[in-house]
Design a protein around this motif. Sequence first.
Motif, PDB file in Angstrom:
ATOM      1  N   PRO A 205       0.720  -1.340   0.084  1.00  0.00           N
ATOM      2  CA  PRO A 205      -0.083  -0.093   0.171  1.00  0.00           C
ATOM      3  C   PRO A 205       1.115   1.139   0.133  1.00  0.00           C
ATOM      4  O   PRO A 205       2.100   1.246   0.602  1.00  0.00           O
ATOM      5  CB  PRO A 205      -0.853  -0.132   1.247  1.00  0.00           C
ATOM      6  N   GLU A 206       0.295   2.308  -0.483  1.00  0.00           N
ATOM      7  CA  GLU A 206       1.048   3.551  -0.640  1.00  0.00           C
ATOM      8  C   GLU A 206       0.193   4.669   0.045  1.00  0.00           C
ATOM      9  O   GLU A 206      -1.079   4.636  -0.177  1.00  0.00           O
ATOM     10  CB  GLU A 206       1.338   3.978  -2.012  1.00  0.00           C
ATOM     11  N   TYR A 207       0.680   5.536   0.812  1.00  0.00           N
ATOM     12  CA  TYR A 207       0.189   6.754   1.203  1.00  0.00           C
ATOM     13  C   TYR A 207       0.349   7.838   0.330  1.00  0.00           C
ATOM     14  O   TYR A 207       1.471   8.218  -0.006  1.00  0.00           O
ATOM     15  CB  TYR A 207       0.494   6.942   2.718  1.00  0.00           C
ATOM     16  N   ASP A 208      -0.701   8.781   0.225  1.00  0.00           N
ATOM     17  CA  ASP A 208      -0.524   9.830  -0.602  1.00  0.00           C
ATOM     18  C   ASP A 208       0.516  10.855  -0.014  1.00  0.00           C
ATOM     19  O   ASP A 208       0.374  11.218   1.143  1.00  0.00           O
ATOM     20  CB  ASP A 208      -1.839  10.697  -0.547  1.00  0.00           C
ATOM     21  N   GLY A 209       1.473  11.257  -0.521  1.00  0.00           N
ATOM     22  CA  GLY A 209       2.741  11.939  -0.244  1.00  0.00           C
ATOM     23  C   GLY A 209       3.828  11.202   0.117  1.00  0.00           C
ATOM     24  O   GLY A 209       4.790  11.625   0.586  1.00  0.00           O
ATOM     25  N   GLY A 210       3.688   9.839   0.525  1.00  0.00           N
ATOM     26  CA  GLY A 210       4.672   8.974   0.889  1.00  0.00           C
ATOM     27  C   GLY A 210       4.408   8.554   2.361  1.00  0.00           C
ATOM     28  O   GLY A 210       3.902   9.419   3.016  1.00  0.00           O
ATOM     29  N   ILE A 211       5.239   7.886   2.857  1.00  0.00           N
ATOM     30  CA  ILE A 211       5.033   7.218   4.190  1.00  0.00           C
ATOM     31  C   ILE A 211       5.507   8.115   5.173  1.00  0.00           C
ATOM     32  O   ILE A 211       5.124   8.437   6.462  1.00  0.00           O
ATOM     33  CB  ILE A 211       5.545   5.880   4.476  1.00  0.00           C
ATOM     34  N   ASN A 212       6.552   8.758   4.881  1.00  0.00           N
ATOM     35  CA  ASN A 212       7.165  10.018   5.787  1.00  0.00           C
ATOM     36  C   ASN A 212       6.043  11.190   6.053  1.00  0.00           C
ATOM     37  O   ASN A 212       6.073  11.627   7.063  1.00  0.00           O
ATOM     38  CB  ASN A 212       8.357  10.642   5.110  1.00  0.00           C
ATOM     39  N   ASN A 213       5.156  11.385   5.055  1.00  0.00           N
ATOM     40  CA  ASN A 213       4.321  12.287   5.223  1.00  0.00           C
ATOM     41  C   ASN A 213       3.051  11.835   6.306  1.00  0.00           C
ATOM     42  O   ASN A 213       2.702  12.530   6.898  1.00  0.00           O
ATOM     43  CB  ASN A 213       3.343  12.392   3.843  1.00  0.00           C
ATOM     44  N   PHE A 214       3.017  10.562   6.301  1.00  0.00           N
ATOM     45  CA  PHE A 214       2.381   9.753   7.101  1.00  0.00           C
ATOM     46  C   PHE A 214       2.751  10.184   8.494  1.00  0.00           C
ATOM     47  O   PHE A 214       1.815  10.248   9.476  1.00  0.00           O
ATOM     48  CB  PHE A 214       1.820   8.350   6.827  1.00  0.00           C
ATOM     49  N   ARG A 215       3.977   9.752   8.677  1.00  0.00           N
ATOM     50  CA  ARG A 215       4.660   9.906   9.858  1.00  0.00           C
ATOM     51  C   ARG A 215       4.433  11.426  10.530  1.00  0.00           C
ATOM     52  O   ARG A 215       4.429  11.587  11.583  1.00  0.00           O
ATOM     53  CB  ARG A 215       6.162   9.619   9.903  1.00  0.00           C
ATOM     54  N   LYS A 216       4.510  12.094   9.426  1.00  0.00           N
ATOM     55  CA  LYS A 216       4.471  13.900  10.177  1.00  0.00           C
ATOM     56  C   LYS A 216       3.076  14.110  10.663  1.00  0.00           C
ATOM     57  O   LYS A 216       3.013  14.618  11.539  1.00  0.00           O
ATOM     58  CB  LYS A 216       4.868  14.594   8.686  1.00  0.00           C
ATOM     59  N   LYS A 217       2.109  13.501   9.861  1.00  0.00           N
ATOM     60  CA  LYS A 217       0.828  13.577  10.510  1.00  0.00           C
ATOM     61  C   LYS A 217       0.606  13.167  11.613  1.00  0.00           C
ATOM     62  O   LYS A 217      -0.201  13.705  12.582  1.00  0.00           O
ATOM     63  CB  LYS A 217      -0.248  13.023   9.348  1.00  0.00           C
ATOM     64  N   VAL A 218       1.107  11.988  12.007  1.00  0.00           N
ATOM     65  CA  VAL A 218       0.978  11.168  13.233  1.00  0.00           C
ATOM     66  C   VAL A 218       1.633  12.104  14.354  1.00  0.00           C
ATOM     67  O   VAL A 218       1.195  12.389  15.494  1.00  0.00           O
ATOM     68  CB  VAL A 218       1.618   9.873  13.283  1.00  0.00           C
TER      69      VAL A 218
END
Length: 236
Positions: A143-156
Motif C-alpha cells: 500500500p502507498e500513502y498519499d505523499g509517501g510514508i514520511n508524510n504519514f509519519r509527520k501527520k502522526v
Amino acid sequence: MKKIVLFFILTSSFSIAQILDRYPKDQDDYHGGNIQFYKDYHKVLKEKNLKPCEDKNEMYSFKLVVYPDSTVKYVKEENEEALNRNKCTHDLSREVAKYLKGWKPAEVDGQKVAAQTSFWIIPDELFGELPEGYDPAKDYKMPEYDGGINNFRKKVAKSVDLSRFKFKSTVRLQVRFIIDMAGEMSDIQLEQSSGLKEFDDMIVKSVAQVKNKWTPGNIHGRPVKSHFRLPLTISL
C-alpha cells in the motif's frame, strides 16, 4: 514435588499444542515452496477436470492450518462479504486441497508444530498456462500513502503531545494495522511498546486520526487487504 512436576509437564504440553498464527521466518509451508504449490494446484485443476469460476475477477486468500502429521484443516472465513464475493474460489480451493500432498509442518526448536498459512488463489490465472516460477506473492505491491510514508509519519507526529512524558532516551515503537481493499485503515495495534501504556494509547489514537488516503496493496493489479507495520522513532 510430584504435583509441581506434573503441572510443569502439563503446561509444556499445552504450549506445544498451540497453533502458530504464521510460519517461522524462512520456513516453507509446502515442499518446494510456493512455486511448487501453484504447480501442483494447476495440475489438480487439469487432472480432475474442475471447472473455472464464472467471475474472472475472483481472488481469494485461502487459509489453512498445517499440522505436525502433514494433515490440514481449513480456517473458517470470518469476512462474510469476502466469502460471498469469492465463493467459487473458496469452494474450488477446498476441493483442490484434498489432492495436494506436499504440506510441510512448521518446526520450533526441532519439533514439528501446527501453524496457519495462506495462499493467494486467482482461478483465472491458474486455469491458464502458468509462467515459469509463478507465485502471485512475489508480485505483491505494498500500500502507498498519499505523499509517501514520511508524510504519514509527520501527520502522526502533529497530534502527539510529548510535554506530558519524560523518557531517558529515544523511544522506538512499531504500529500494526490493516489497510483494506478500499484503502481504509482498521485494527490499529501496537506491536512494540514504549513501556508506558498512556503513551502507547496516545500513539495508537494519533495513528487512527490520520485521514485515510491509502492506495491499497495489489497483486497483478487486483486490490488486496494488507497488514502494514509502521516503525516509529521518537526523540525527546
